[in-house]
Design an enzyme around this catalytic site. Structure first.
Site, short mmCIF file in Angstrom:
data_model
loop_
_atom_site.label_atom_id
_atom_site.label_comp_id
_atom_site.label_asym_id
_atom_site.label_seq_id
_atom_site.Cartn_x
_atom_site.Cartn_y
_atom_site.Cartn_z
N LYS A 24 0.85 -1.22 0.00
CA LYS A 24 0.00 0.00 0.00
C LYS A 24 0.87 1.25 0.00
O LYS A 24 0.61 2.20 -0.72
CB LYS A 24 -0.87 0.05 1.26
CG LYS A 24 -1.88 -1.04 1.41
CD LYS A 24 -2.66 -0.86 2.73
CE LYS A 24 -2.04 -1.55 3.90
NZ LYS A 24 -1.50 -0.85 4.98
N ARG A 43 -10.11 -0.72 8.53
CA ARG A 43 -9.55 -2.04 8.78
C ARG A 43 -10.56 -2.95 9.47
O ARG A 43 -10.25 -4.11 9.77
CB ARG A 43 -8.31 -1.91 9.66
CG ARG A 43 -6.99 -2.11 8.90
CD ARG A 43 -5.87 -2.00 9.89
NE ARG A 43 -4.63 -2.57 9.43
CZ ARG A 43 -3.61 -1.86 8.95
NH1 ARG A 43 -3.70 -0.58 8.81
NH2 ARG A 43 -2.50 -2.47 8.61
N ARG A 94 11.55 -5.82 4.90
CA ARG A 94 11.33 -4.37 4.78
C ARG A 94 12.20 -3.54 5.71
O ARG A 94 12.37 -3.87 6.88
CB ARG A 94 9.85 -4.08 5.08
CG ARG A 94 9.51 -2.61 5.12
CD ARG A 94 8.05 -2.37 4.91
NE ARG A 94 7.19 -2.98 5.89
CZ ARG A 94 5.85 -2.97 5.83
NH1 ARG A 94 5.26 -2.37 4.81
NH2 ARG A 94 5.13 -3.55 6.75
P1 AMP Z 1 0.33 -0.35 8.77
O1 AMP Z 1 1.46 0.64 8.73
O2 AMP Z 1 -0.82 0.06 7.91
O3 AMP Z 1 0.81 -1.75 8.52
O4 AMP Z 1 -0.25 -0.32 10.27
C1 AMP Z 1 0.57 -0.69 11.36
C2 AMP Z 1 -0.27 -1.00 12.58
O5 AMP Z 1 -0.99 0.16 13.01
C3 AMP Z 1 -1.34 -2.05 12.37
O6 AMP Z 1 -0.82 -3.37 12.46
C4 AMP Z 1 -2.29 -1.73 13.53
O7 AMP Z 1 -1.78 -2.17 14.77
C5 AMP Z 1 -2.27 -0.21 13.53
N1 AMP Z 1 -3.32 0.36 12.64
C6 AMP Z 1 -3.13 1.00 11.47
N2 AMP Z 1 -4.32 1.37 10.92
C7 AMP Z 1 -5.28 0.94 11.77
C8 AMP Z 1 -6.71 0.97 11.76
N3 AMP Z 1 -7.39 1.52 10.73
N4 AMP Z 1 -7.37 0.42 12.80
C9 AMP Z 1 -6.72 -0.13 13.85
N5 AMP Z 1 -5.38 -0.22 13.91
C10 AMP Z 1 -4.64 0.30 12.89
#
Ligand code: AMP
Length: 228
Positions: free
Chosen positions: A14, A89, A128
């Protein structure tokens, strides 16, 4: 062009696709993961609570994330072409997002599901490394995604870091959280008829071509990869 809402397993790409859209078009990028990580970096009490959840592969509460996104949407993204990366999410987040977008009169949106196997996503997560300054991500397992100088961001010149949740063990939990909480949204958007599915296990050029075809308003009638 359309606003983009990404639905994807963790480490599907993403962020990388968002960087491409920001660099080449007029998109403003909202990554909820980056937003939460900067709260963690601030050292606040809330940041410590968020860190505990992220580090074990869980989601933060719907209530908190909706509050954060609502404020950004209304104050910073309104009137702009935007990408939502990491939100929604969960089903309640998706329903709330619909409500917010309708109340803001924002209707020109596409939801893009990034299709990737568990094996490939695991490799992308474990390999990563990320720039702490600009959030650009690289991958040590892929030559085309490696930095020019090992361990250093091409754009900022600062040392790259590994995310605490990109270990194989935490990734397994994040993937399970995705299956339990996030994957039901795929059907939700499918039923609304605004879901596009893109196979991201191909070259960057091929993926970019597909992304362009689904974000371009002119191409609505020639969508080739409509989700089944
Ligand atoms: P990402 O960088 O998108 O992989 O997000 C990293 C972490 O942030 C996720 O594994 C969740 O713990 C938290 N997180 C990000 N977006 C959300 C969301 N919309 N709802 C709940 N937790 C989130």
């Amino acid at each position: 062009m359309k606003n983009v809402i990404f639905i994807a397993p963790p480490a599907a790409g993403k962020g990388t696709i968002s960087d491409y859209l920001v660099k080449n078009f007029n998109y403003v990028h909202l990554s909820t993961g980056d937003m939460l990580r900067s709260e963690v970096a601030s050292g606040s009490l809330l940041g410590k609570e968020i860190d505990a959840l992220i580090s074990k592969g869980s989601l933060v509460s719907d209530e908190l994330i909706i509050k954060l996104v609502e404020s950004k949407l209304k104050n910073e993204l309104f009137g702009k072409l935007f990408i939502l990366d990491g939100f929604p999410r969960t089903l309640p987040q998706a329903e709330k997002l619909d409500e917010m977008l309708i109340s803001m009169g924002v209707t020109n949106n596409v939801v893009i599901y990034l299709d990737v196997t568990l094996e490939e996503a695991t490799k992308r997560a474990v390999g990563r490394i990320v720039c702490p300054k600009c959030s650009r991500s690289y991958n040590v397992y892929y030559k085309e995604a490696s930095p020019l100088i090992e361990g250093i961001c091409d754009d900022c010149g600062v040392a790259l870091e590994k995310r605490s949740d990109d270990t194989e063990e935490t990734f397994k939990k994040r993937y399970q959280t995705y299956l339990d909480s996030t994957s039901p949204i795929i059907n939700y958007y499918k039923q609304k008829g605004i879901l596009e599915s893109i196979n991201v296990m191909r070259t960057q050029n091929e993926v970019a071509k597909d992304i362009l075809s689904v974000i371009n308003d002119e191409n609505v009638s020639v969508k080739r990869r409509k989700s089944d």
